[in-house]
Motif scaffolding. Structure first.
Motif, PDB file in Angstrom:
ATOM      1  N   ALA A  65       0.834  -1.202   0.000  1.00  0.00           N
ATOM      2  CA  ALA A  65       0.000   0.000   0.000  1.00  0.00           C
ATOM      3  C   ALA A  65       0.869   1.251   0.000  1.00  0.00           C
ATOM      4  O   ALA A  65       0.587   2.226  -0.711  1.00  0.00           O
ATOM      5  CB  ALA A  65      -0.928  -0.014   1.212  1.00  0.00           C
ATOM      6  N   SER A  66       1.943   1.219   0.786  1.00  0.00           N
ATOM      7  CA  SER A  66       2.865   2.356   0.832  1.00  0.00           C
ATOM      8  C   SER A  66       3.570   2.539  -0.507  1.00  0.00           C
ATOM      9  O   SER A  66       3.719   3.669  -1.002  1.00  0.00           O
ATOM     10  CB  SER A  66       3.890   2.141   1.949  1.00  0.00           C
ATOM     11  OG  SER A  66       4.851   3.166   1.974  1.00  0.00           O
ATOM     12  N   LEU A  67       3.982   1.425  -1.123  1.00  0.00           N
ATOM     13  CA  LEU A  67       4.675   1.499  -2.402  1.00  0.00           C
ATOM     14  C   LEU A  67       3.740   2.021  -3.495  1.00  0.00           C
ATOM     15  O   LEU A  67       4.126   2.846  -4.334  1.00  0.00           O
ATOM     16  CB  LEU A  67       5.196   0.109  -2.775  1.00  0.00           C
ATOM     17  CG  LEU A  67       6.279   0.019  -3.850  1.00  0.00           C
ATOM     18  CD1 LEU A  67       7.533   0.754  -3.421  1.00  0.00           C
ATOM     19  CD2 LEU A  67       6.600  -1.449  -4.147  1.00  0.00           C
ATOM     20  N   ALA A  68       2.488   1.553  -3.481  1.00  0.00           N
ATOM     21  CA  ALA A  68       1.518   2.010  -4.473  1.00  0.00           C
ATOM     22  C   ALA A  68       1.232   3.496  -4.312  1.00  0.00           C
ATOM     23  O   ALA A  68       1.110   4.237  -5.299  1.00  0.00           O
ATOM     24  CB  ALA A  68       0.224   1.215  -4.340  1.00  0.00           C
ATOM     25  N   ASN A  69       1.143   3.950  -3.086  1.00  0.00           N
ATOM     26  CA  ASN A  69       0.907   5.366  -2.834  1.00  0.00           C
ATOM     27  C   ASN A  69       2.086   6.209  -3.314  1.00  0.00           C
ATOM     28  O   ASN A  69       1.909   7.299  -3.869  1.00  0.00           O
ATOM     29  CB  ASN A  69       0.684   5.581  -1.341  1.00  0.00           C
ATOM     30  CG  ASN A  69       0.354   7.026  -1.006  1.00  0.00           C
ATOM     31  OD1 ASN A  69      -0.650   7.573  -1.449  1.00  0.00           O
ATOM     32  ND2 ASN A  69       1.223   7.640  -0.221  1.00  0.00           N
ATOM     33  N   VAL A 127      10.350  -9.492  -0.185  1.00  0.00           N
ATOM     34  CA  VAL A 127      10.001 -10.262   1.007  1.00  0.00           C
ATOM     35  C   VAL A 127      10.035  -9.325   2.211  1.00  0.00           C
ATOM     36  O   VAL A 127      11.061  -8.698   2.493  1.00  0.00           O
ATOM     37  CB  VAL A 127      10.993 -11.425   1.217  1.00  0.00           C
ATOM     38  CG1 VAL A 127      10.548 -12.294   2.391  1.00  0.00           C
ATOM     39  CG2 VAL A 127      11.111 -12.263  -0.058  1.00  0.00           C
ATOM     40  N   VAL A 128       8.902  -9.233   2.914  1.00  0.00           N
ATOM     41  CA  VAL A 128       8.772  -8.301   4.033  1.00  0.00           C
ATOM     42  C   VAL A 128       8.664  -9.094   5.335  1.00  0.00           C
ATOM     43  O   VAL A 128       7.788  -9.946   5.462  1.00  0.00           O
ATOM     44  CB  VAL A 128       7.527  -7.404   3.865  1.00  0.00           C
ATOM     45  CG1 VAL A 128       7.467  -6.352   4.976  1.00  0.00           C
ATOM     46  CG2 VAL A 128       7.528  -6.724   2.495  1.00  0.00           C
ATOM     47  N   ALA A 145       7.553   0.127   8.531  1.00  0.00           N
ATOM     48  CA  ALA A 145       8.188   1.421   8.242  1.00  0.00           C
ATOM     49  C   ALA A 145       7.753   1.978   6.902  1.00  0.00           C
ATOM     50  O   ALA A 145       8.240   3.026   6.485  1.00  0.00           O
ATOM     51  CB  ALA A 145       9.710   1.272   8.286  1.00  0.00           C
ATOM     52  N   GLY A 146       6.853   1.270   6.207  1.00  0.00           N
ATOM     53  CA  GLY A 146       6.417   1.747   4.904  1.00  0.00           C
ATOM     54  C   GLY A 146       7.483   1.539   3.850  1.00  0.00           C
ATOM     55  O   GLY A 146       8.507   0.896   4.069  1.00  0.00           O
ATOM     56  N   ILE A 203      14.582  -6.271   7.476  1.00  0.00           N
ATOM     57  CA  ILE A 203      14.140  -5.265   6.517  1.00  0.00           C
ATOM     58  C   ILE A 203      13.658  -5.970   5.256  1.00  0.00           C
ATOM     59  O   ILE A 203      13.987  -7.153   5.042  1.00  0.00           O
ATOM     60  CB  ILE A 203      15.281  -4.293   6.158  1.00  0.00           C
ATOM     61  CG1 ILE A 203      16.459  -5.057   5.517  1.00  0.00           C
ATOM     62  CG2 ILE A 203      15.732  -3.518   7.396  1.00  0.00           C
ATOM     63  CD1 ILE A 203      17.527  -4.169   4.940  1.00  0.00           C
ATOM     64  N   PRO A 204      12.902  -5.291   4.395  1.00  0.00           N
ATOM     65  CA  PRO A 204      12.490  -5.908   3.141  1.00  0.00           C
ATOM     66  C   PRO A 204      13.678  -6.287   2.262  1.00  0.00           C
ATOM     67  O   PRO A 204      14.692  -5.569   2.224  1.00  0.00           O
ATOM     68  CB  PRO A 204      11.631  -4.821   2.479  1.00  0.00           C
ATOM     69  CG  PRO A 204      11.122  -4.011   3.631  1.00  0.00           C
ATOM     70  CD  PRO A 204      12.258  -3.986   4.611  1.00  0.00           C
ATOM     71  N   VAL A 205      13.531  -7.391   1.572  1.00  0.00           N
ATOM     72  CA  VAL A 205      14.564  -7.883   0.665  1.00  0.00           C
ATOM     73  C   VAL A 205      13.964  -8.052  -0.722  1.00  0.00           C
ATOM     74  O   VAL A 205      12.930  -8.715  -0.871  1.00  0.00           O
ATOM     75  CB  VAL A 205      15.136  -9.235   1.143  1.00  0.00           C
ATOM     76  CG1 VAL A 205      16.137  -9.797   0.117  1.00  0.00           C
ATOM     77  CG2 VAL A 205      15.801  -9.090   2.514  1.00  0.00           C
TER      78      VAL A 205
END
Length: 271
Positions: free
Chosen positions: A24-28, A142-143, A149-150, A265-267
């Motif tokens: 959702a954060s990435l799309a925004n 991968v989250v 943290a968005g 963190i996301p990878v």
């Protein structure tokens, strides 16, 4: 080209909740579109066809399986509403081999976003991000569970060994790296002898401020990358998956598997 079309694999786990929030954060951030999919296996732990299973017990098993799916859908709807995602966004339910279903679906999107695998996941909805990256031909983000943290990045880390998988990961992540504007290139373990200066020039020409940190080739790859990320807190780690055989990675326990099991963190993973 902006990241526009995102697919979230949602199985009700804490990791998948983190993945949906990240998407959702990435799309925004990019003005993108989010779809969500619940892939579940039709495998039964107990063979209900046997005459030794009473009819009443079969009904109870069916009800239990259906209840799990409904609980996942309810959690999705709660998160969807809280994130302000469109009411028209529904959780698409698809049955089959989970990793295979998600791999085939991912090919129709820019990026698939998944939660880190957990041993607590119900076996009917368990997914393996590394296998999906291997099978799909698409980048997978991968989250980890609890990450909230968005997707507002300011600094990324790129694991680089000069191999094919690393080059693919760089290409798949370049739009994100351009947007962040600052990247730490980390070289550790065996690597291609091609001059790193060419990579630094490539990033610079894409408007990315890049620095290079080199580690001894004898250092353990996964531990070094994880330790560096813990110390410097990048918002994204970009790696190529399985430069060597998947069988070897599974049998001996490779860097890809180790990183995904312990990342905070996301990878972004590509093969």
């Amino acid at each position: 080209m902006p990241v526009m079309n995102l697919l979230v694999a949602f199985n009700g786990s804490d990791g998948s909740v983190a993945a949906l929030r990240y998407a959702a954060s990435l799309a925004n951030r990019f003005g993108g579109h989010v779809n969500a999919m619940l892939a579940h296996s039709t495998h039964e732990v107990i063979d209900k066809r046997t005459r030794w299973i009473p009819k009443e017990a079969r009904v109870l098993l069916d009800e239990a399986n259906a209840r799990i799916l409904r609980e996942i859908e309810a959690r999705f709807e709660t998160e969807r509403a809280a994130l302000g995602l469109p009411e028209g966004l529904r959780l698409q339910e698809v049955s089959g081999r989970v990793d295979q279903v998600l791999s085939e679906a991912a090919r129709h999107y820019d990026v698939m976003i998944v939660g880190a695998r957990s041993e607590a996941d119900d076996e009917h909805v368990t997914l393996h991000p590394d296998r999906i990256a291997l099978l799909s031909g698409r980048p997978i983000i991968v989250v980890p569970a609890g990450y909230d943290a968005g997707a507002g990045h300011s600094h990324a880390a790129l694991a680089w060994d000069g191999g094919r998988a690393a080059a693919r990961a760089l290409s798949d992540s370049l739009r994100l790296l351009e947007d962040e504007g600052r990247v730490s290139v980390l070289t550790v373990g065996p690597r291609n002898p091609w001059p790193i200066s060419d990579l630094m020039a490539h990033l610079s020409r894409h408007g990315v401020e890049a620095t290079h940190e080199d580690f001894p080739t004898s250092d353990p790859v996964a531990e070094t990358l994880l330790g560096w990320c813990d110390a410097h807190s990048p918002s994204l780690l970009v790696i190529g998956a399985y430069e060597h055989s998947k069988f070897r990675e599974d049998f001996f326990g490779g860097a890809t598997t180790h990183i995904l099991s312990r990342t905070r963190i996301p990878v972004l993973l590509s093969h």
